[in-house]
Write an enzyme that holds these catalytic residues in place. Structure first.
Site, PDB file in Angstrom:
ATOM      1  N   CYS A  53      37.550   4.724  11.180  1.00  0.00           N
ATOM      2  CA  CYS A  53      38.514   3.659  10.894  1.00  0.00           C
ATOM      3  C   CYS A  53      39.936   4.118  11.226  1.00  0.00           C
ATOM      4  CB  CYS A  53      38.382   3.269   9.419  1.00  0.00           C
ATOM      5  SG  CYS A  53      39.716   2.240   8.788  1.00  0.00           S
ATOM      6  N   CYS A 112      42.435   3.911   8.365  1.00  0.00           N
ATOM      7  CA  CYS A 112      42.138   4.980   7.405  1.00  0.00           C
ATOM      8  C   CYS A 112      42.755   6.291   7.881  1.00  0.00           C
ATOM      9  CB  CYS A 112      40.629   5.163   7.224  1.00  0.00           C
ATOM     10  SG  CYS A 112      39.749   3.712   6.607  1.00  0.00           S
TER      11      CYS A 112
END
Length: 107
Positions: free
Chosen positions: A31, A34
């Protein structure tokens, strides 16, 4: 230090058996948001002078545990005090805004 949650036992040890503030990240290694939030997440301990413990759940690695938190996207940061949820931060935030949101939840 970030505590990785891999099992129900880890979850119990970090949430049920402890008092104080916990910031839980639900995310994944692939991600991009993230990855971009990782330095801000790590800096929470220093910014809040050790008042907040950090935990992380990889939604792909322990999907059955992550699903219990009903993330509406990743990263999802869930803030707790004494095992009770105080609020959520979903998605990317600039570092100063991220810290500001956490500080509001601590009041």
């Amino acid at each position: 230090m970030i505590t990785e949650i891999h099992s129900d036992a880890d979850l119990d040890r970090e949430f049920v058996d402890k008092k104080g503030f916990v910031l839980l990240e639900l995310g994944a290694s692939w991600c991009r948001p993230c990855q971009v939030m990782a330095p801000a997440f790590t800096a929470v301990e220093e910014e809040f002078k050790g008042e907040v413990r950090l935990c992380r759940i990889d939604v792909d690695e322990v999907e059955e545990i992550a699903d219990r938190f009903a993330p509406q996207g990743i990263p999802t940061f869930i803030f707790y005090k004494d095992g009770k949820e105080l609020g959520r931060i979903i998605g990317y935030r600039q570092k100063n805004k991220f810290f500001e949101d956490i500080a509001k939840m601590m009041k």
